[in-house]
Design a protein around this motif. Structure first.
Motif, PDB file in Angstrom:
ATOM      1  N   ASP A  17       4.821 -69.918 -15.382  1.00  0.00           N
ATOM      2  CA  ASP A  17       4.118 -68.988 -16.261  1.00  0.00           C
ATOM      3  C   ASP A  17       4.585 -67.549 -16.102  1.00  0.00           C
ATOM      4  OD1 ASP A  17       2.738 -70.996 -17.353  1.00  0.00           O
ATOM      5  OD2 ASP A  17       0.879 -70.701 -16.243  1.00  0.00           O
ATOM      6  N   TRP A  35       3.690 -49.209 -12.687  1.00  0.00           N
ATOM      7  CA  TRP A  35       2.827 -50.234 -13.284  1.00  0.00           C
ATOM      8  C   TRP A  35       2.163 -49.595 -14.479  1.00  0.00           C
ATOM      9  CZ3 TRP A  35       2.198 -55.424 -12.297  1.00  0.00           C
ATOM     10  CH2 TRP A  35       1.137 -56.053 -12.930  1.00  0.00           C
ATOM     11  N   PRO A  37       0.843 -50.688 -18.195  1.00  0.00           N
ATOM     12  CA  PRO A  37       0.640 -51.727 -19.212  1.00  0.00           C
ATOM     13  C   PRO A  37       0.982 -51.251 -20.618  1.00  0.00           C
ATOM     14  CG  PRO A  37      -1.306 -51.500 -17.804  1.00  0.00           C
ATOM     15  CD  PRO A  37      -0.394 -50.363 -17.486  1.00  0.00           C
ATOM     16  N   THR A 214     -11.736 -54.336  -4.076  1.00  0.00           N
ATOM     17  CA  THR A 214     -11.531 -53.602  -5.317  1.00  0.00           C
ATOM     18  C   THR A 214     -12.625 -52.560  -5.542  1.00  0.00           C
ATOM     19  OG1 THR A 214     -10.831 -53.849  -7.592  1.00  0.00           O
ATOM     20  CG2 THR A 214     -12.715 -55.124  -6.945  1.00  0.00           C
ATOM     21  N   ALA A 239      -7.606 -59.483 -10.576  1.00  0.00           N
ATOM     22  CA  ALA A 239      -9.002 -59.592 -11.004  1.00  0.00           C
ATOM     23  C   ALA A 239      -9.336 -58.543 -12.054  1.00  0.00           C
ATOM     24  CB  ALA A 239      -9.930 -59.445  -9.809  1.00  0.00           C
ATOM     25  N   ASN A 240      -8.816 -57.338 -11.889  1.00  0.00           N
ATOM     26  CA  ASN A 240      -9.170 -56.256 -12.799  1.00  0.00           C
ATOM     27  C   ASN A 240      -8.535 -56.404 -14.171  1.00  0.00           C
ATOM     28  OD1 ASN A 240     -10.827 -54.830 -11.120  1.00  0.00           O
ATOM     29  ND2 ASN A 240      -9.182 -53.604 -10.251  1.00  0.00           N
ATOM     30  N   GLU A 241      -7.295 -56.837 -14.196  1.00  0.00           N
ATOM     31  CA  GLU A 241      -6.571 -56.726 -15.459  1.00  0.00           C
ATOM     32  C   GLU A 241      -6.424 -58.035 -16.216  1.00  0.00           C
ATOM     33  OE1 GLU A 241      -2.989 -54.462 -15.053  1.00  0.00           O
ATOM     34  OE2 GLU A 241      -4.064 -52.734 -14.244  1.00  0.00           O
ATOM     35  N   PHE A 242      -6.654 -59.157 -15.537  1.00  0.00           N
ATOM     36  CA  PHE A 242      -6.320 -60.428 -16.191  1.00  0.00           C
ATOM     37  C   PHE A 242      -7.176 -60.684 -17.429  1.00  0.00           C
ATOM     38  CE2 PHE A 242      -5.529 -64.955 -16.607  1.00  0.00           C
ATOM     39  CZ  PHE A 242      -4.175 -64.982 -16.381  1.00  0.00           C
ATOM     40  N   ALA A 243      -8.477 -60.393 -17.331  1.00  0.00           N
ATOM     41  CA  ALA A 243      -9.372 -60.746 -18.439  1.00  0.00           C
ATOM     42  C   ALA A 243      -9.007 -60.013 -19.721  1.00  0.00           C
ATOM     43  CB  ALA A 243     -10.811 -60.444 -18.052  1.00  0.00           C
ATOM     44  N   GLU A 244      -8.541 -58.787 -19.595  1.00  0.00           N
ATOM     45  CA  GLU A 244      -8.295 -57.993 -20.794  1.00  0.00           C
ATOM     46  C   GLU A 244      -6.815 -57.818 -21.104  1.00  0.00           C
ATOM     47  OE1 GLU A 244     -10.354 -56.757 -22.981  1.00  0.00           O
ATOM     48  OE2 GLU A 244     -12.309 -56.955 -22.058  1.00  0.00           O
ATOM     49  N   ALA A 245      -5.955 -58.468 -20.345  1.00  0.00           N
ATOM     50  CA  ALA A 245      -4.533 -58.320 -20.606  1.00  0.00           C
ATOM     51  C   ALA A 245      -4.207 -58.974 -21.941  1.00  0.00           C
ATOM     52  CB  ALA A 245      -3.734 -58.971 -19.484  1.00  0.00           C
ATOM     53  N   SER A 246      -3.589 -58.214 -22.848  1.00  0.00           N
ATOM     54  CA  SER A 246      -3.337 -58.815 -24.152  1.00  0.00           C
ATOM     55  C   SER A 246      -1.868 -59.164 -24.355  1.00  0.00           C
ATOM     56  CB  SER A 246      -3.859 -57.904 -25.260  1.00  0.00           C
ATOM     57  OG  SER A 246      -3.772 -56.557 -24.892  1.00  0.00           O
ATOM     58  N   HIS A 250       2.443 -58.642 -19.918  1.00  0.00           N
ATOM     59  CA  HIS A 250       1.439 -58.170 -18.959  1.00  0.00           C
ATOM     60  C   HIS A 250       0.858 -59.357 -18.186  1.00  0.00           C
ATOM     61  CE1 HIS A 250      -2.378 -55.435 -18.402  1.00  0.00           C
ATOM     62  NE2 HIS A 250      -1.774 -55.720 -17.274  1.00  0.00           N
ATOM     63  N   ILE A 251       0.479 -60.398 -18.911  1.00  0.00           N
ATOM     64  CA  ILE A 251      -0.092 -61.591 -18.269  1.00  0.00           C
ATOM     65  C   ILE A 251       0.938 -62.204 -17.329  1.00  0.00           C
ATOM     66  CG2 ILE A 251      -0.901 -63.945 -18.707  1.00  0.00           C
ATOM     67  CD1 ILE A 251      -2.097 -62.889 -21.311  1.00  0.00           C
TER      68      ILE A 251
END
Lengths: 283, 351
Positions: A17, A35, A37, A214, A239-246, A250-251
């Protein structure tokens, strides 16, 4: 065997992945401090640094304390005191890490800023580690919270190892005229492989810890010598960025950070095994 | 023995591979349970709506997971949920991707208006301070370093700003809150737009990050001389002080439900047909400049007629009767014209 296969499978999946990020950045990913995004420019060095430094400082703080606690409980105090105290210490391990995080940010970080950090700066301020802005949150605060979290693990294992040493050894030491401290020293020497094993378990927990870290580490992707400054860890950035990474890059980059975290854990564990092996070989 | 182990390993691998494929084609099981996922910011009002609506229509069981706007867009694109929710409207590419993948057409429904406030902790300063867009850009870009910087002091003539460093705090996790703030800063400053950008998470050149609204709240509360940004409801609940912001007309406006509604009202003329509109930096007397709609994302062609019907009825109810719950929960209701436009869109849903 199945566990081994699953570990292998997880690593393989992360490897697959993360191909987009690996193709784009190559090995530079590990050595770049950028870093961003928005500009889709990713490098993991500040996170690797934050994770390793916070865990190792945590271990350095926790190890002497844990050994002290274990010796106190198994060798010095009476049984009637031992049980309640060890219960209290073990309860530390049962506190959810988010609670540590909230306690850290609302209670401990202000205390660090107003008391601990000024004292450290005035006494050890000539070292680059204890200079700079005092925010309360930062690498040192995260390390101390981690140290509190791993102390029950290391001390419980150390206590059990000390208990496992045959009574006859201690009696023999006393019979030869050893003082109490000399007998304890001997017991610790014999228990060293077990103690190191406990330290490795604690270190593993510290490396993977996410929520508590964090909340207090400051979450700024930078590498500076001062332990007062904010930093960032690998588990936290995921944890911070995965949920909102579009963006898919980035993912992919976040998954690669996960892969590196996996690798770092693996390397540190292997090194620790090696250390234990070399220490106990002559025992 | 080895054979058994091999079989087991293969089984584990196959199961995990299989699972992954299942997720993308999984049809929501019928039986009236509707699944939605997305933005955390409107979660309080959405859960209120689903509860209230279930009292009116007991058949409507709506389950909403507040996993974040990005997650909501991802899941509606994959077709794993019946509706999505997001704070920042989907980009053109995202819409195209979702439409082609599902051979369908996604519709944005604005639901309520939320706002972002600039909160601060300056010991000795009890009144609300005024901040101009230039000052906010300067603080977050690191060019305005002290509270008594002329850019801040000249707008606050009656307050003696302290000669102290500004401690900058930001959201470290990707969030609609950051999107709304950077969208605003991008509009008022070209430098911001080109150097930092507009996104759910950006690289701030200065400061430190807190996780979630509660993380930023915690930092601002305990760090003297700090500044941060959170959603209005968090500032109200935690009794944080927040700044008046200079709007396009040059007045300093405090965020309130009224000033949010004005911002939406004033932008109505420019509202595009698909209702995707940014209302930051809106014109008009008394409008607060850092606010935004939050959206539900629903496909035009509903494959499951039963669910489509419930969704449609729910939307009509929410836009008509549900808006009255907004105020109590710290959101501004939609202006009547936007409600009318959204209701027109509801008619497009087919099943």
């Amino acid at each position: 065997m199945i566990i081994l296969a699953m570990v292998f499978y997880i690593a393989l999946e992360m490897f697959n992945d993360s191909h987009e990020s690996r193709d784009k950045f190559g090995f530079g990913f590990i050595f770049s401090s950028e870093w961003n995004p928005v500009k889709e420019d990713f490098g993991a060095l500040p996170f690797i640094y934050g994770t390793i430094v916070s865990s190792i400082v945590a271990l350095l703080i926790s190890l002497p304390v844990s050994i002290g606690v274990a010796v106190f409980l198994s060798e010095i105090v009476h049984k009637s005191v031992r049980t309640p105290i060890s219960f209290l210490i073990e309860i530390l391990a049962a506190i959810p890490s988010i609670i540590y995080g909230f306690w850290g940010i609302f209670v401990f970080a202000p205390f660090m800023r107003t008391t601990v950090q000024p004292i450290l700066e005035s006494t050890l301020g000539f070292l680059p580690f204890f200079q700079g802005n005092m925010y309360g949150t930062g690498l040192l605060t995260a390390s101390i919270i981690l140290a509190i979290m791993i102390t029950p693990i290391i001390s419980a294992i150390t206590r059990d190892v000390l208990k496992a040493i045959p009574k006859s050894q201690r009696e023999a030491a006393y019979a030869l005229g050893a003082t109490k401290w000399e007998a304890i020293k001997m017991a610790l020497l014999n228990a060293r492989s077990g103690i190191l094993g406990g330290a490795v378990l604690g270190l593993g927990r510290a490396i993977g810890e996410t929520m508590a870290v964090t909340m207090v580490i400051g979450n700024k992707a930078q590498i500076v010598a001062s332990l007062f400054e904010p930093a960032y860890s690998m588990a936290s950035v995921i944890a911070n960025e995965f949920a909102e990474a579009s963006g898919s890059l980035h993912i992919s980059a976040l998954i690669e950070v996960g892969l590196i975290l996996f690798g770092v854990t693996f390397i540190i564990n292997s090194l620790a095994r090696l250390l234990i092996y070399s220490v106990t070989r002559n025992a | 023995m080895i054979r058994i182990i091999t079989v087991l390993i293969l089984a584990v691998t196959l199961i995990s591979c299989g699972e992954k494929k299942d997720v993308s084609v999984q049809k929501p099981s019928s039986g009236g349970q509707l699944n939605g996922a997305g933005a955390t910011f409107p979660y309080p009002i959405y859960s209120k709506w689903f509860n209230e609506y279930a009292k009116i229509n007991p058949e409507a069981k709506i389950n909403y997971q507040s996993i974040g706007s990005g997650g909501g867009i991802k899941q509606i694109t994959e077709g794993t949920v019946d509706f999505g929710a997001t704070d920042s409207p989907m980009s053109n590419e995202e819409i195209e991707k979702a439409d082609t993948k599902n051979n369908n057409k996604i519709i944005h429904f604005p639901t309520v208006i939320g706002s972002v406030v600039i909160t601060y902790n300056i010991p000795g300063v009890d009144q609300s301070i005024n901040l101009s867009p230039e000052a906010i850009v300067g603080i977050y870009m690191g060019t305005v370093k002290k509270w008594n910087d002329p850019l801040i002091q000249k707008e606050n003539a009656d307050i003696k700003m302290p000669d102290k460093d500004i401690i900058v705090c930001y959201r470290t996790d990707g969030s609609g809150t950051t999107y709304v703030l950077t969208d605003y800063l991008g509009k008022v400053s070209d430098k911001w737009k080109s150097e930092i950008g507009v996104a759910k998470d950006v690289k701030f050149p200065v400061g430190q990050g807190g996780k979630g609204n509660e993380g930023v709240t915690g930092l601002v509360k305990q760090l003297d001389y700090s500044i941060g940004y959170v959603e209005l409801i968090y500032a109200l609940q935690n009794k944080l002080k927040y700044a008046n912001i200079k709007n396009k007309e040059g007045e300093y406006v405090s965020p309130s439900l009224e000033s949010l509604t004005i911002a939406a009202d004033q932008s109505l003329n420019e509202m595009p047909e698909d209702l995707r509109q940014s209302i930051t930096n809106a014109g008009g007397q008394g409008s607060y400049p850092i606010s935004s709609y939050t959206y539900l994302l629903i496909y035009e062609n509903q494959k499951d007629a039963y669910k489509g019907k419930i969704l449609k009825e729910f939307l009509v109810w929410a836009l008509n009767d549900g808006e009255k719950f907004a105020k109590d929960l710290g959101y501004a209701p939609l202006p009547p014209t936007v409600v009318a436009k959204a209701l027109e869109k509801v008619n497009k849903i087919k099943f």
